[in-house]
Design a protein around this motif. Structure first.
Motif, PDB file in Angstrom:
ATOM      1  N   GLU A   1       0.836  -1.209   0.000  1.00 30.07           N
ATOM      2  CA  GLU A   1       0.000   0.000   0.000  1.00 30.07           C
ATOM      3  C   GLU A   1       0.871   1.260   0.000  1.00 30.07           C
ATOM      4  O   GLU A   1       0.550   2.246  -0.681  1.00 30.07           O
ATOM      5  CB  GLU A   1      -0.925   0.008   1.228  1.00 30.07           C
ATOM      6  CG  GLU A   1      -2.026  -1.044   1.196  1.00 30.07           C
ATOM      7  CD  GLU A   1      -1.524  -2.465   1.413  1.00 30.07           C
ATOM      8  OE1 GLU A   1      -0.430  -2.630   2.014  1.00 30.07           O
ATOM      9  OE2 GLU A   1      -2.209  -3.399   0.953  1.00 30.07           O
TER      10      GLU A   1
ATOM     11  N   SER B   1     -10.387  -1.863 -10.949  1.00 28.98           N
ATOM     12  CA  SER B   1      -9.608  -0.629 -10.913  1.00 28.98           C
ATOM     13  C   SER B   1     -10.534   0.543 -11.224  1.00 28.98           C
ATOM     14  O   SER B   1     -11.221   0.545 -12.244  1.00 28.98           O
ATOM     15  CB  SER B   1      -8.473  -0.702 -11.942  1.00 28.98           C
ATOM     16  OG  SER B   1      -7.768   0.504 -12.012  1.00 28.98           O
TER      17      SER B   1
ATOM     18  N   LYS C   1      -7.507   3.182  -7.706  1.00 31.32           N
ATOM     19  CA  LYS C   1      -8.350   2.606  -6.657  1.00 31.32           C
ATOM     20  C   LYS C   1      -8.581   1.137  -6.976  1.00 31.32           C
ATOM     21  O   LYS C   1      -9.267   0.808  -7.947  1.00 31.32           O
ATOM     22  CB  LYS C   1      -9.678   3.353  -6.567  1.00 31.32           C
ATOM     23  CG  LYS C   1      -9.539   4.828  -6.214  1.00 31.32           C
ATOM     24  CD  LYS C   1     -10.886   5.535  -6.269  1.00 31.32           C
ATOM     25  CE  LYS C   1     -10.752   7.023  -6.007  1.00 31.32           C
ATOM     26  NZ  LYS C   1     -12.054   7.735  -6.154  1.00 31.32           N
TER      27      LYS C   1
ATOM     28  N   SER D   1      -8.052  -7.589 -10.453  1.00 31.88           N
ATOM     29  CA  SER D   1      -8.508  -6.474  -9.619  1.00 31.88           C
ATOM     30  C   SER D   1      -9.496  -5.601 -10.369  1.00 31.88           C
ATOM     31  O   SER D   1      -9.411  -5.434 -11.590  1.00 31.88           O
ATOM     32  CB  SER D   1      -7.328  -5.591  -9.180  1.00 31.88           C
ATOM     33  OG  SER D   1      -6.501  -6.235  -8.253  1.00 31.88           O
TER      34      SER D   1
ATOM     35  N   CYS E   1      -9.456  -2.987  -6.010  1.00 31.50           N
ATOM     36  CA  CYS E   1     -10.163  -3.953  -5.163  1.00 31.50           C
ATOM     37  C   CYS E   1      -9.878  -5.343  -5.718  1.00 31.50           C
ATOM     38  O   CYS E   1     -10.161  -5.624  -6.889  1.00 31.50           O
ATOM     39  CB  CYS E   1     -11.661  -3.675  -5.168  1.00 31.50           C
ATOM     40  SG  CYS E   1     -12.641  -4.857  -4.206  1.00 31.50           S
ATOM     41  N   LYS E   2      -9.317  -6.202  -4.894  1.00 33.75           N
ATOM     42  CA  LYS E   2      -8.957  -7.555  -5.330  1.00 33.75           C
ATOM     43  C   LYS E   2     -10.201  -8.352  -5.693  1.00 33.75           C
ATOM     44  O   LYS E   2     -11.213  -8.313  -4.993  1.00 33.75           O
ATOM     45  CB  LYS E   2      -8.198  -8.262  -4.200  1.00 33.75           C
ATOM     46  CG  LYS E   2      -7.471  -9.528  -4.614  1.00 33.75           C
ATOM     47  CD  LYS E   2      -6.219  -9.205  -5.393  1.00 33.75           C
ATOM     48  CE  LYS E   2      -5.385 -10.466  -5.648  1.00 33.75           C
ATOM     49  NZ  LYS E   2      -4.264 -10.188  -6.560  1.00 33.75           N
TER      50      LYS E   2
END
Length: 294
Positions: A125, A149, A155, A147, A157-158
């Motif tokens: 991160e 995006s 931004k 991810s 998110c997995k």
């Protein structure tokens, strides 16, 4: 440890939507990206003499601060006042300026490598916060897998990864300017039906059905890219005719990929040979068989 070897994996876009243009000139995007096994090789070594030196197997690529690898190295070494020198060596395999985030992946590998070599103990991160200053795709490239995006791409998110599959990649014998593509994307002329359903694809990734995932693939930038270079559509049509579950342009192009079931890997190899020697051979610069990588 005085040297390290890393792999910089390329990516494809399973879905790419553009939501609007921001006041700063960047576009808001919503996209699903997935790394592939095809990769560049990155070699990083500490040197006694100060400075950053780079070499590459492709003479056409810059090895000064025009290169994202050098800029990434300089940014983090300056921040932490690292006085040792550094040598970077790039074995380029990913296509250049092709929509697969090759340069961003190389820069991400440099961030990881320097973090390890000099024991900076930065979390992923923390690396992301530094990486986004150099390029919107670099934060994603610090990761592997799939991810969501958003924003300008920073931004993340997995998401669940693709089920096992075979991916064919084709780099056409031309390049496209990302800036040109976005400049010619007129969102007011695009209907709601033309926007890919990114949210529904996320749900299908969670279900794990390759066929259902591929049925929802889409890339809004194709509307512009194909108008400029119809050869992209020719390659997409070829893949679909040969049985691909999904064929899309990756990013702003011009790389085109086709996804096939894992059990059809031998068939995919034959399709690859057909591409290299058949009627479309003059359209392509290079082609590869690979797989989703997590």
């Amino acid at each position: 440890m005085d040297e390290i070897e890393l792999r910089a994996h390329g990516k494809i876009n399973l879905s790419l939507d553009v939501l609007g243009r921001r006041n700063d000139g960047y576009h808001e995007v919503k996209m699903i990206m997935h790394t592939v096994a095809l990769h560049d090789g990155i070699f990083i070594k500490k040197e006694r003499e100060r400075g950053i030196r780079m070499e590459c197997n492709l003479p056409s690529l810059p090895t000064n601060e025009e290169n994202l690898m050098v800029r990434a190295a300089k940014a983090i070494m300056d921040e932490f006042s690292i006085e040792e020198g550094l040598s970077l060596r790039l074995m380029k395999r990913l296509p250049v300026a092709a929509g697969m985030a090759g340069g961003s992946a190389d820069a991400a590998a440099v961030f990881h490598g320097i973090n390890q070599l000099f024991h900076l103990n930065l979390s992923t991160e923390e690396l992301e916060k530094r990486a986004v200053k150099l390029g919107a795709d670099i934060p994603f490239c610090l990761h592997k897998g799939c991810s969501l995006s958003e924003g300008i791409g920073e931004k993340l998110c997995k998401l669940p990864t693709l089920p096992p599959c075979t991916i064919l990649l084709v780099k056409p014998a031309f390049s496209l300017s990302t800036k040109l593509i976005y400049e010619n994307l007129h969102l007011k002329n695009i209907t709601d039906a033309e926007h890919p359903d990114v949210d529904r694809m996320i749900k299908e990734l969670e279900s794990g059905s390759l066929e259902d995932i591929c049925a929802l693939g889409g890339n809004l930038l194709e509307k512009v890219s194909i108008s400029l270079r119809p050869e992209i559509q020719v390659l997409k049509d070829f893949f679909i005719k040969e049985g691909a579950l999904l064929s899309l342009m990756s990013g702003s192009g011009p790389t085109v990929f086709g996804i096939f079931p894992e059990k059809e890997k031998e068939k995919a190899k034959m399709i690859l040979q057909s591409l290299r020697s058949g009627e479309h051979k003059d359209l392509i610069e290079n082609a590869w068989i690979t797989e989703a990588y997590a």
